[in-house]
Design a protein around this motif. Structure first.
Motif, PDB file in Angstrom:
ATOM      1  N   SER A 182       0.833  -1.199   0.000  1.00  0.00           N
ATOM      2  CA  SER A 182       0.000   0.000   0.000  1.00  0.00           C
ATOM      3  C   SER A 182       0.874   1.258   0.000  1.00  0.00           C
ATOM      4  N   VAL A 183       1.964   1.236   0.784  1.00  0.00           N
ATOM      5  CA  VAL A 183       2.893   2.370   0.786  1.00  0.00           C
ATOM      6  C   VAL A 183       3.590   2.489  -0.567  1.00  0.00           C
ATOM      7  N   LEU A 184       3.958   1.353  -1.165  1.00  0.00           N
ATOM      8  CA  LEU A 184       4.592   1.383  -2.488  1.00  0.00           C
ATOM      9  C   LEU A 184       3.638   1.962  -3.529  1.00  0.00           C
ATOM     10  N   ALA A 185       2.366   1.552  -3.473  1.00  0.00           N
ATOM     11  CA  ALA A 185       1.387   2.099  -4.412  1.00  0.00           C
ATOM     12  C   ALA A 185       1.193   3.599  -4.191  1.00  0.00           C
ATOM     13  N   ALA A 186       1.149   4.031  -2.922  1.00  0.00           N
ATOM     14  CA  ALA A 186       1.000   5.464  -2.630  1.00  0.00           C
ATOM     15  C   ALA A 186       2.202   6.246  -3.144  1.00  0.00           C
ATOM     16  N   PHE A 187       3.405   5.702  -2.980  1.00  0.00           N
ATOM     17  CA  PHE A 187       4.605   6.369  -3.496  1.00  0.00           C
ATOM     18  C   PHE A 187       4.559   6.465  -5.017  1.00  0.00           C
ATOM     19  N   GLY A 188       4.110   5.389  -5.664  1.00  0.00           N
ATOM     20  CA  GLY A 188       3.968   5.420  -7.109  1.00  0.00           C
ATOM     21  C   GLY A 188       2.967   6.463  -7.564  1.00  0.00           C
ATOM     22  N   ILE A 189       1.865   6.599  -6.841  1.00  0.00           N
ATOM     23  CA  ILE A 189       0.861   7.616  -7.183  1.00  0.00           C
ATOM     24  C   ILE A 189       1.453   9.014  -7.046  1.00  0.00           C
ATOM     25  N   LEU A 190       2.260   9.219  -5.999  1.00  0.00           N
ATOM     26  CA  LEU A 190       2.937  10.517  -5.836  1.00  0.00           C
ATOM     27  C   LEU A 190       3.812  10.843  -7.050  1.00  0.00           C
ATOM     28  N   LEU A 191       4.575   9.866  -7.504  1.00  0.00           N
ATOM     29  CA  LEU A 191       5.437  10.094  -8.666  1.00  0.00           C
ATOM     30  C   LEU A 191       4.601  10.353  -9.917  1.00  0.00           C
ATOM     31  N   LEU A 192       3.487   9.648 -10.043  1.00  0.00           N
ATOM     32  CA  LEU A 192       2.630   9.834 -11.217  1.00  0.00           C
ATOM     33  C   LEU A 192       2.029  11.230 -11.260  1.00  0.00           C
ATOM     34  N   VAL A 193       1.535  11.720 -10.120  1.00  0.00           N
ATOM     35  CA  VAL A 193       0.908  13.044 -10.139  1.00  0.00           C
ATOM     36  C   VAL A 193       1.940  14.148 -10.343  1.00  0.00           C
ATOM     37  N   ARG A 194       3.129  13.971  -9.811  1.00  0.00           N
ATOM     38  CA  ARG A 194       4.181  14.958 -10.062  1.00  0.00           C
ATOM     39  C   ARG A 194       4.548  14.972 -11.546  1.00  0.00           C
ATOM     40  N   HIS A 195       4.577  13.798 -12.147  1.00  0.00           N
ATOM     41  CA  HIS A 195       4.831  13.717 -13.587  1.00  0.00           C
ATOM     42  C   HIS A 195       3.716  14.407 -14.376  1.00  0.00           C
ATOM     43  N   CYS A 196       2.463  14.146 -13.987  1.00  0.00           N
ATOM     44  CA  CYS A 196       1.333  14.741 -14.706  1.00  0.00           C
ATOM     45  C   CYS A 196       1.309  16.261 -14.556  1.00  0.00           C
ATOM     46  N   ASP A 197       1.700  16.760 -13.395  1.00  0.00           N
ATOM     47  CA  ASP A 197       1.712  18.211 -13.190  1.00  0.00           C
ATOM     48  C   ASP A 197       2.768  18.904 -14.045  1.00  0.00           C
ATOM     49  N   SER A 198       3.782  18.164 -14.479  1.00  0.00           N
ATOM     50  CA  SER A 198       4.838  18.769 -15.290  1.00  0.00           C
ATOM     51  C   SER A 198       4.597  18.597 -16.785  1.00  0.00           C
ATOM     52  N   LEU A 199       3.510  17.939 -17.170  1.00  0.00           N
ATOM     53  CA  LEU A 199       3.257  17.644 -18.578  1.00  0.00           C
ATOM     54  C   LEU A 199       2.887  18.897 -19.372  1.00  0.00           C
ATOM     55  N   LYS A 200       3.455  19.009 -20.543  1.00  0.00           N
ATOM     56  CA  LYS A 200       2.993  20.008 -21.501  1.00  0.00           C
ATOM     57  C   LYS A 200       2.069  19.366 -22.531  1.00  0.00           C
ATOM     58  N   ARG A 201       2.279  18.078 -22.761  1.00  0.00           N
ATOM     59  CA  ARG A 201       1.363  17.302 -23.596  1.00  0.00           C
ATOM     60  C   ARG A 201       1.398  15.848 -23.132  1.00  0.00           C
ATOM     61  N   PHE A 202       0.345  15.124 -23.443  1.00  0.00           N
ATOM     62  CA  PHE A 202       0.226  13.735 -23.005  1.00  0.00           C
ATOM     63  C   PHE A 202       1.228  12.870 -23.762  1.00  0.00           C
ATOM     64  N   ARG A 203       1.949  12.013 -23.033  1.00  0.00           N
ATOM     65  CA  ARG A 203       3.023  11.234 -23.629  1.00  0.00           C
ATOM     66  C   ARG A 203       2.831   9.742 -23.384  1.00  0.00           C
ATOM     67  N   LEU A 204       3.537   8.946 -24.198  1.00  0.00           N
ATOM     68  CA  LEU A 204       3.514   7.494 -24.027  1.00  0.00           C
ATOM     69  C   LEU A 204       4.096   7.104 -22.673  1.00  0.00           C
ATOM     70  N   ARG A 205       5.081   7.870 -22.197  1.00  0.00           N
ATOM     71  CA  ARG A 205       5.664   7.585 -20.885  1.00  0.00           C
ATOM     72  C   ARG A 205       4.608   7.680 -19.790  1.00  0.00           C
ATOM     73  N   THR A 206       3.663   8.606 -19.943  1.00  0.00           N
ATOM     74  CA  THR A 206       2.582   8.752 -18.968  1.00  0.00           C
ATOM     75  C   THR A 206       1.713   7.500 -18.940  1.00  0.00           C
ATOM     76  N   VAL A 207       1.438   6.956 -20.127  1.00  0.00           N
ATOM     77  CA  VAL A 207       0.642   5.733 -20.227  1.00  0.00           C
ATOM     78  C   VAL A 207       1.353   4.577 -19.525  1.00  0.00           C
ATOM     79  N   ALA A 208       2.652   4.437 -19.785  1.00  0.00           N
ATOM     80  CA  ALA A 208       3.413   3.352 -19.167  1.00  0.00           C
ATOM     81  C   ALA A 208       3.444   3.501 -17.651  1.00  0.00           C
TER      82      ALA A 208
END
Length: 462
Positions: A182-208
């Motif tokens: 559960s902590v690992l999933a929460a950490f992953g979600i943190l990394l995902l939202v930080r990545h999404c906040d920095s997006l200028k356009r939707f990328r394949l890396r976001t999908v992965a």
């Protein structure tokens, strides 16, 4: 790599080493719990699925007889028994070396064959103890993302030294995998939202990345069914990000739909892979799972309510009160119900004679943790409110989602005041406590800086 990043890596490595030493030392002194027998017995599924390469043999359909093993596969999440099977296999134990299943209601003497040998029990406990120690390291990294190295270190120590995790994570039971994944999933979600906040356009890396986070959320549910909460947390957190991007409404909707789809697909893969019991008829088997779980809860309430009516949590306020008590004041519980005490009491007393095993469960420490948690919650709530759910407080928003969704599920579903049920709240509550420590430190520094300085006359020496 900057010096700050070097410090994070070195500190997390030191923390991992120290906690691994702590969690692996005196592993044989951790009090035995009969549920460990069941988990070790059911670790035979690891041999069938992975060593014999026959996971289809574990599949079940409602038209088949419900054997005791099939019932346990339907009731219990599979990840812990998989880890135990791996630990047992690495130490050279085969199915012939395993114990039989524990029978609740039978005497200790009648369950003699269900008690695993010392070496088998240590082999089964090893992977869970390792995950328990590493869960605290993941808490450190979440704390770093939320509020810096200091908050991460405090949160990690509060989690890693908590008697609840020290006890329950060093047994061959589900709480270690539950906490870690559960902590690992929460950490992953943190990394995902930080990545999404920095997006200028939707990328394949976001999908992965979204697919990986979905997979981690599925593994969290594989540790215990209550961790279903990680999926809606991931979906809600990504919606907060993408719907605030300066894109057209259509671009936002398409991006969010794609990301939600891959998160859901990753989650399904994570759940599917470790649950071969679902392979033949997933819909009907899932319905049977829910029915069996509801029947078990009613049976537990009836049996335990008759013996100890105070253990039944019949209302949401009662469950919320129990959550606070179990997280901050109640001593670590060596057993859920007071049975087999003639055989278990002496081992429990010897375990708790070691001060480290009850270090942060003293009444005064519990009161301080409640105060720090309250201050941290209030301070964080003000920051999130002022930011209007903006990107600057995104990591704290994930912490809030994690805490509130988990608390809501437990408040609506927990039938009994059993300590292990409240373990999913341990990590988020200690992260808020760490935030509270730094909020109190800021308040103290501001108060000290605002104090008027006394004028001192200096007399020149003759």
């Amino acid at each position: 790599m900057t010096s700050y990043n070097h410090a994070k890596v070195l500190l997390s490595a030191a923390l991992a080493c120290a906690l691994l030493v702590l969690y692996l030392s005196d592993l044989d002194r951790v009090p035995f719990h009969p549920d460990e027998s069941t988990q070790i017995y059911m670790s035979r599924d690891f041999d069938i699925a992975f060593l014999q390469h026959n996971p289809a043999a574990l599949a079940w359909t409602p038209d088949q007889p419900l054997s005791p093993e099939a019932r346990l596969r339907l009731l219990d999440a599979p990840l812990t028994k998989t880890l135990i099977g791996l630990g047992r296999w690495l130490r050279g134990f085969t199915l012939a070396d395993s114990n039989v299943d524990w029978v609740w209601g039978a005497t200790w003497a009648d369950n003699r064959a269900a008690i695993p040998s010392h070496d088998l029990l240590m082999a089964a406990r090893l992977p869970t103890a390792v995950l328990g120690a590493l869960a605290s390291v993941l808490v450190f990294w979440i704390g770093v993302q939320v509020s810096g190295i200091g908050a991460g270190l405090i949160a990690a120590l509060l989690v890693g030294l908590d008697p609840l995790l020290l006890l329950h994570a060093r047994r061959a039971m589900a709480e270690s995998a539950l906490t870690f994944f559960s902590v690992l999933a929460a950490f992953g979600i943190l990394l995902l939202v930080r990545h999404c906040d920095s997006l200028k356009r939707f990328r394949l890396r976001t999908v992965a990345l979204g697919a990986v986070i979905g997979l981690l959320s599925g593994l969290a549910m594989d540790s215990k069914q209550t961790e279903l909460v990680m999926l809606p947390i991931a979906l809600a957190a990504t919606a907060l990000c993408l719907l605030q991007r300066q894109w057209t409404r259509r671009s936002q909707s398409v991006a969010l739909t794609v990301l939600w789809f891959v998160i859901g697909a990753g989650w399904l893969v994570g759940v599917w892979l470790l649950n071969p019991v679902l392979y033949r008829d997933p819909i009907s088997v899932t319905q049977t799972m829910l029915s069996l779980r509801a029947d078990l809860a009613r049976e537990q309430v009836a049996v335990n309510g008759a013996a100890n009516p105070q253990s039944v949590l019949a209302s949401v306020p009662a469950r919320l009160g129990a959550a606070v008590a179990q997280l901050y004041w109640q001593p670590a519980a060596a057993w859920d119900v007071p049975v087999y005490l003639d055989q278990l009491q002496s081992a429990a007393s010897a375990y708790f004679a070691n001060p480290i095993n009850s270090l942060v469960r003293q009444p005064f420490v519990g009161l301080l943790l409640v105060i720090f948690s309250g201050v941290g919650i209030g301070d964080s709530a003000m920051r999130v409110w002022r930011d209007r759910l903006g990107a600057r407080t995104r990591t704290e928003q994930v912490l809030w989602l994690w805490s509130l969704v988990t608390l809501a599920l437990l408040a609506l579903t927990i039938p009994l005041n059993w300590q292990r049920y409240f373990m999913p709240l341990l990590a988020p509550s200690r992260l808020f406590a760490a935030l509270g420590v730094f909020a109190c430190a800021r308040i103290a520094l501001r108060s000290a800086s605002s104090l008027p300085l006394r004028k001192v006359r200096y007399q020149r020496a003759p």
